[in-house]
Design a protein around this motif. Structure first.
Motif, short mmCIF file in Angstrom:
data_model
loop_
_atom_site.label_atom_id
_atom_site.label_comp_id
_atom_site.label_asym_id
_atom_site.label_seq_id
_atom_site.Cartn_x
_atom_site.Cartn_y
_atom_site.Cartn_z
N ALA A 207 0.83 -1.20 0.00
CA ALA A 207 0.00 0.00 0.00
C ALA A 207 0.87 1.26 0.00
CB ALA A 207 -0.93 0.00 1.20
N GLU A 208 1.93 1.22 0.79
CA GLU A 208 2.84 2.36 0.84
C GLU A 208 3.51 2.55 -0.52
OE1 GLU A 208 6.96 3.69 3.16
OE2 GLU A 208 5.70 2.08 3.95
N ALA B 140 2.31 1.59 -3.42
CA ALA B 140 1.29 2.05 -4.37
C ALA B 140 1.05 3.55 -4.24
CB ALA B 140 -0.02 1.29 -4.15
N ARG B 141 0.97 4.03 -3.01
CA ARG B 141 0.77 5.47 -2.79
C ARG B 141 1.94 6.27 -3.35
NH1 ARG B 141 -1.58 3.56 2.12
NH2 ARG B 141 0.44 3.63 3.17
N ALA B 142 3.14 5.78 -3.14
CA ALA B 142 4.33 6.49 -3.63
C ALA B 142 4.33 6.55 -5.15
CB ALA B 142 5.59 5.80 -3.12
N CYS C 236 1.71 6.40 -7.20
CA CYS C 236 0.64 7.29 -7.66
C CYS C 236 1.01 8.76 -7.46
CB CYS C 236 -0.66 6.98 -6.92
SG CYS C 236 -1.40 5.40 -7.39
N LEU C 237 1.57 9.08 -6.31
CA LEU C 237 1.94 10.47 -6.04
C LEU C 237 3.01 10.94 -7.01
CD1 LEU C 237 1.96 10.48 -2.13
CD2 LEU C 237 0.35 11.66 -3.64
N ARG D 223 -7.86 7.29 -13.48
CA ARG D 223 -7.75 6.13 -12.60
C ARG D 223 -7.19 4.93 -13.36
NH1 ARG D 223 -11.44 4.02 -7.76
NH2 ARG D 223 -10.68 1.88 -7.66
N SER E 154 -4.37 -2.03 -4.95
CA SER E 154 -4.55 -0.95 -5.92
C SER E 154 -5.93 -0.33 -5.81
CB SER E 154 -4.34 -1.48 -7.35
OG SER E 154 -3.01 -1.91 -7.53
N VAL F 225 -6.16 1.85 -2.64
CA VAL F 225 -5.39 3.09 -2.74
C VAL F 225 -6.03 4.05 -3.74
CG1 VAL F 225 -3.18 4.09 -3.46
CG2 VAL F 225 -3.21 2.04 -2.03
N ARG G 13 -9.17 5.63 -2.39
CA ARG G 13 -8.85 6.66 -1.41
C ARG G 13 -8.40 7.95 -2.10
NH1 ARG G 13 -10.21 9.44 2.74
NH2 ARG G 13 -8.46 10.37 3.87
N PHE G 14 -7.60 7.81 -3.16
CA PHE G 14 -7.16 8.98 -3.91
C PHE G 14 -8.35 9.69 -4.54
CE2 PHE G 14 -2.40 9.12 -4.81
CZ PHE G 14 -2.08 8.51 -3.62
#
Length: 222
Positions: free
Chosen positions: A56-57, A59-61, A63-64, A74, A91, A94, A97-98
């Motif tokens: 998850a961490e 994936a967030r990195a 995407c950002l 998306r 995915s 995350v 949430r985005f």
């Protein structure tokens, strides 16, 4: 009275009261000094960096990083996560949430895409819709976005495109000019009827005789 200059001699020989200084001296002599400590710390850091990162961490990195400086849909982000072997369930969580916090907004993406590509490239509704579909935008959102352009605006843009390209066709025979200009508009997504009408009017304004094409269609250059 003991002179202060005698203290290093006592500590250097490991004498009473000199254990702290002796340790420091020993590090220099025994190879366990600052250089070795730094090497050990670096190895520890390297080992720590090799630990598996939380999906998850990660994936967030990803995407950002992809969203920095440019908007993405998306679907585009989902495809990027899939290429990095992020589990589907992670995915989805995350990306949802985005969306909740507004970092992913396909509707806003579609609106901005239509405005930018129509103004910058002169693309018509059909071409814009095709591009948005390839980026995974929902069909309803595409319809709403391209609905910003009405027929009058499309035709005005088509005229501007033909005017800019008209000079480069001078010297060619009439039919070839017609096909080349109308074909250019067709590739940008303009309906055949509109493309032919706009080109005909532009050529007639230059003195071309197109009376015999009044009821004819056209075939763009291959």
């Amino acid at each position: 009275m003991v002179r202060r200059t005698e203290w290093p001699e006592a500590t250097g020989s490991g004498g009473p009261g000199g254990s702290g200084a002796g340790d420091v001296a020993g590090q220099g002599d025994g190879g366990a000094g600052p250089g070795r400590q730094r090497s050990q710390q670096k190895r520890a850091q390297d080992q720590g960096s090799q630990k598996p990162q939380d999906p998850a961490e990660q994936a967030r990195a990803i995407c950002l990083r992809l969203l920095t400086g440019t908007a993405r849909t998306r679907k585009q982000l989902a495809e990027a996560l899939q290429k990095r072997d992020i589990p589907d369930e992670v995915s989805e969580e995350v990306l949802s949430r985005f969306e909740e916090v507004g970092l992913i907004d396909d509707a806003a993406f579609a609106d901005a895409w239509v405005e930018s590509r129509h103004r910058g490239r002169g693309l018509a509704k059909r071409a814009l819709a095709r591009e948005l579909r390839t980026k995974g935008v929902d069909s309803e959102l595409i319809e709403e976005a391209v609905g910003q352009l009405d027929s009058e605006q499309e035709e005005e843009t088509a005229r501007e495109l033909v005017t800019r390209r008209l000079r480069s066709t001078r010297g060619l025979d009439r039919d070839k000019r017609l096909r080349r200009l109308a074909g250019m508009l067709a590739r940008k997504g303009y309906p055949e009827g509109m493309a032919l009408r706009v080109v005909r009017q532009a050529l007639e304004a230059e003195g071309e005789d197109l009376a015999d094409l009044e009821h004819g269609g056209f075939q763009g250059d291959g």
